[in-house]
Motif scaffolding. Structure first.
Motif, PDB file in Angstrom:
ATOM      1  N   HIS A 196      -7.979 -22.639 -13.522  1.00 48.66           N
ATOM      2  CA  HIS A 196      -7.676 -21.288 -13.066  1.00 48.66           C
ATOM      3  C   HIS A 196      -6.941 -20.502 -14.152  1.00 48.66           C
ATOM      4  O   HIS A 196      -7.273 -19.356 -14.453  1.00 48.66           O
ATOM      5  CB  HIS A 196      -6.816 -21.376 -11.798  1.00 48.66           C
ATOM      6  N   GLU A 197      -5.945 -21.169 -14.765  1.00 49.38           N
ATOM      7  CA  GLU A 197      -5.140 -20.511 -15.799  1.00 49.38           C
ATOM      8  C   GLU A 197      -5.996 -20.116 -17.000  1.00 49.38           C
ATOM      9  O   GLU A 197      -5.805 -19.069 -17.601  1.00 49.38           O
ATOM     10  CB  GLU A 197      -3.999 -21.435 -16.268  1.00 49.38           C
ATOM     11  N   VAL A 202      -9.918 -16.222 -20.363  1.00 48.24           N
ATOM     12  CA  VAL A 202     -11.259 -16.348 -20.926  1.00 48.24           C
ATOM     13  C   VAL A 202     -12.156 -15.241 -20.387  1.00 48.24           C
ATOM     14  O   VAL A 202     -12.902 -14.604 -21.139  1.00 48.24           O
ATOM     15  CB  VAL A 202     -11.853 -17.744 -20.641  1.00 48.24           C
ATOM     16  N   SER A 203     -12.037 -14.960 -19.117  1.00 49.37           N
ATOM     17  CA  SER A 203     -12.858 -13.880 -18.539  1.00 49.37           C
ATOM     18  C   SER A 203     -12.501 -12.559 -19.208  1.00 49.37           C
ATOM     19  O   SER A 203     -13.359 -11.722 -19.504  1.00 49.37           O
ATOM     20  CB  SER A 203     -12.606 -13.736 -17.044  1.00 49.37           C
ATOM     21  N   PHE A 204     -11.227 -12.420 -19.453  1.00 52.62           N
ATOM     22  CA  PHE A 204     -10.720 -11.219 -20.089  1.00 52.62           C
ATOM     23  C   PHE A 204     -11.306 -11.075 -21.500  1.00 52.62           C
ATOM     24  O   PHE A 204     -11.853 -10.028 -21.872  1.00 52.62           O
ATOM     25  CB  PHE A 204      -9.194 -11.371 -20.108  1.00 52.62           C
ATOM     26  N   HIS A 211     -17.485  -5.187 -25.419  1.00 50.09           N
ATOM     27  CA  HIS A 211     -16.975  -3.874 -25.858  1.00 50.09           C
ATOM     28  C   HIS A 211     -16.532  -3.937 -27.308  1.00 50.09           C
ATOM     29  O   HIS A 211     -16.836  -3.041 -28.096  1.00 50.09           O
ATOM     30  CB  HIS A 211     -15.811  -3.426 -24.978  1.00 50.09           C
ATOM     31  N   ALA A 212     -15.796  -5.004 -27.653  1.00 52.52           N
ATOM     32  CA  ALA A 212     -15.311  -5.126 -29.037  1.00 52.52           C
ATOM     33  C   ALA A 212     -16.498  -5.113 -30.002  1.00 52.52           C
ATOM     34  O   ALA A 212     -16.451  -4.462 -31.057  1.00 52.52           O
ATOM     35  CB  ALA A 212     -14.522  -6.427 -29.188  1.00 52.52           C
ATOM     36  N   GLN A 268     -16.087 -21.160 -20.564  1.00 53.42           N
ATOM     37  CA  GLN A 268     -16.360 -20.856 -19.157  1.00 53.42           C
ATOM     38  C   GLN A 268     -17.097 -22.006 -18.460  1.00 53.42           C
ATOM     39  O   GLN A 268     -16.824 -22.330 -17.315  1.00 53.42           O
ATOM     40  CB  GLN A 268     -17.182 -19.566 -19.051  1.00 53.42           C
ATOM     41  N   GLU A 269     -17.986 -22.622 -19.227  1.00 56.22           N
ATOM     42  CA  GLU A 269     -18.713 -23.777 -18.661  1.00 56.22           C
ATOM     43  C   GLU A 269     -17.746 -24.920 -18.361  1.00 56.22           C
ATOM     44  O   GLU A 269     -17.810 -25.555 -17.309  1.00 56.22           O
ATOM     45  CB  GLU A 269     -19.726 -24.288 -19.682  1.00 56.22           C
TER      46      GLU A 269
END
Ligand SMILES: Nc1ncnc2c1ncn2[C@@H]1O[C@H](COP(=O)(O)OP(=O)(O)OP(=O)(O)O)[C@@H](O)[C@H]1O
Ligand SMILES: [Mg+2]
Length: 452
Positions: A196-197, A202-204, A211-212, A268-269
């Motif tokens: 979760h942490e 990572v999603s961020f 975008h970057a 993410q995986e």
């Protein structure tokens, strides 16, 4: 013994004694005999025994004959005819002191005993004997009762001890199972927490990566346009372009963003696998993809599969079939995969007291195969090419607390718990196929949906 010797001998004795010939002639008597009959000793001389008793001469002779032909004392009964006309019943004990010979007749010693006295003594003695016998009997019975009680007590103590030992064993098992369950649950919670942490940042990153990338592309485009519009840039800008190696930068930045994207996708995986493994919803029955469970377990064990200084890498060969989703307790199934895979890794790791080193040095392998048996059952096989298991160990594999590992390394519960999960919770089957030197294969069969 001559009559004279007898008289000498009998004189000092208080009991009535007679020396008679085999034919019944009185050869000598002592004073007590005379007293008993109320006669003087001289009056007895030359008399026949049957003259002094009420028994017939025949009976008396028969008795004397019995005495002379027996080596033991012969007991008989004689009724004396007293001088005053009364009779006196006597017990007589007769013994031959000189057997019959052609030259001389047999000599028999008779000892008389007043029957009434003897009888009363006898009765007393009998009473005593009876009492004693009763006492002995009573004591014997008491001893028997005591022994019986003792035995019963021993049996009870033994039964109680066995029951207590059994309870203790059960308690120990429950305790260890609880600890194990707690360990798995805290491992699950920790994994879920970490997942979760990590997931948030990572999603961020992943979310902003796009975008970057776009912003940098825009900026690069701007630089390009600027170069086209003003081909002769001032020297400071020229210098800067050279310093940052603009052409390389333009080419590399896209690759860089691409690898950052791959990297975050991988994270993410991993996070997904960690979450999948932790399965905090394990109390619930769910329809899941078994392969995801196996893969996420492998992910957790990844560090043990990689090559380390003295350990070669363990190759995992997967042969997955197209499987339907299985209704199961996914967290618990993962625990089974974890136990079996961890055992396989243990069996492949070289250790001081493990000859696996020689055996699997070059190609330690774990093969994982999944198959549909029929529309109701699926099968997962996990096989290693470790040292294998001998028959003696194999017969105890699923027993609680059975381990061949060093103290502190194994609790011997892994396969026991796995067996409970597969057989009892999922109505499945768990079996092991192995032979020394041939590796070990664990086969899990579970129904696709019929979990009770
Ligand atoms: N793949 C295997 N190859 C060889 N032996 C095995 C294998 N799997 C299990 N065993 C044997 O079975 C025993 C019992 O396994 P189990 O997983 O129940 O307990 P453990 O691994 O010793 O301890 P724990 O799993 O509780 O930490 C092991 O000690 C080992 O001797
Ligand atoms: Mg184990």
């Amino acid at each position: 013994m001559t009559p004279e010797q007898f008289i000498e001998f009998a004189r000092v004795l208080p009991e009535p004694l007679l020396l008679v010939s085999g034919e019944g002639q009185l050869l000598a008597t002592n004073q007590p005999v005379a007293d008993m009959l109320g006669l003087r000793r001289q009056e007895l001389r030359e008399k026949m025994l049957f003259e002094l008793v009420t028994e017939s001469a025949n009976d008396v002779l028969k008795y004397l004959q019995a005495c002379s032909s027996s080596r033991a004392m012969v007991i008989g009964s004689l009724t004396l005819r007293k001088n005053d006309g009364q009779t006196l019943i006597c017990r007589s004990q007769g013994a031959v002191i000189q057997p019959w010979s052609p030259e001389s007749s047999a000599l028999i010693l008779l000892r008389l005993e007043n029957r009434t006295l003897a009888t009363s003594n006898f009765v007393l003695l009998n009473q005593k004997i009876n009492e004693l016998a009763k006492e002995v009997q009573r004591r014997r019975q008491a001893e028997e009762a005591l022994q019986e009680a003792n035995q019963e007590l021993e049996i009870r103590v033994e039964e109680r001890t066995t029951a207590l030992q059994e309870t203790l064993k059960e308690l120990q098992l429950t305790q260890t199972q609880l600890i194990q369950a707690e360990k798995m649950s805290s491992l699950g919670q920790m994994v879920a927490g970490i997942a979760h942490e990590i997931n948030n940042p990572v999603s961020f990153i992943y979310g902003n990566l796009h975008h970057a990338h776009k912003y940098t592309q825009d900026l690069l485009k701007l630089v390009q346009i600027h170069q086209q519009v003003c081909p002769n840039a001032p020297p400071e800008i020229q210098e800067q372009i050279e310093e940052i190696d603009l052409d390389f930068l333009i080419e590399d930045i896209t690759k860089l963003f691409q690898s950052m994207k791959v990297g975050t996708e991988r994270i993410q995986e991993i996070v997904k696998s960690l979450r999948n493994f932790s399965r905090l919803d394990e109390a619930e029955l769910k329809q899941v993809n078994i392969h995801e469970g196996i893969d996420s377990t492998l992910m957790i064990l990844e560090h043990r599969l990689q090559a380390r200084h003295e350990y070669p890498e363990i190759t995992v060969i997967k042969k997955y079939s197209q499987l339907p989703n299985v209704t199961c307790y996914p967290g618990q199934l993962n625990q089974v995969f974890m136990n079996i895979l961890a055992n396989a890794i243990d069996a492949l790791e070289p250790s001081a007291n493990n000859e696996n080193q020689k055996l699997t040095k070059n190609n330690p392998q774990i093969k994982i195969k999944t198959e549909i048996i029929d529309e109701k059952w699926i099968e997962v096989s996990i096989a290693d090419n470790g040292l294998g298991i001998n028959e003696q160990v194999r017969s105890k594999l699923f027993d609680p607390f059975f381990t061949t590992k060093a103290v502190g390394k194994g609790t011997g519960l892994g396969l026991y718990i796995s067996y409970q999960i597969i057989v009892e919770k999922h109505n499945g089957q768990l079996s092991c196929f192995s032979a020394p030197g041939k590796g070990a294969e664990f086969v899990i069969k579970i129904p696709v949906s019929s979990v009770s």
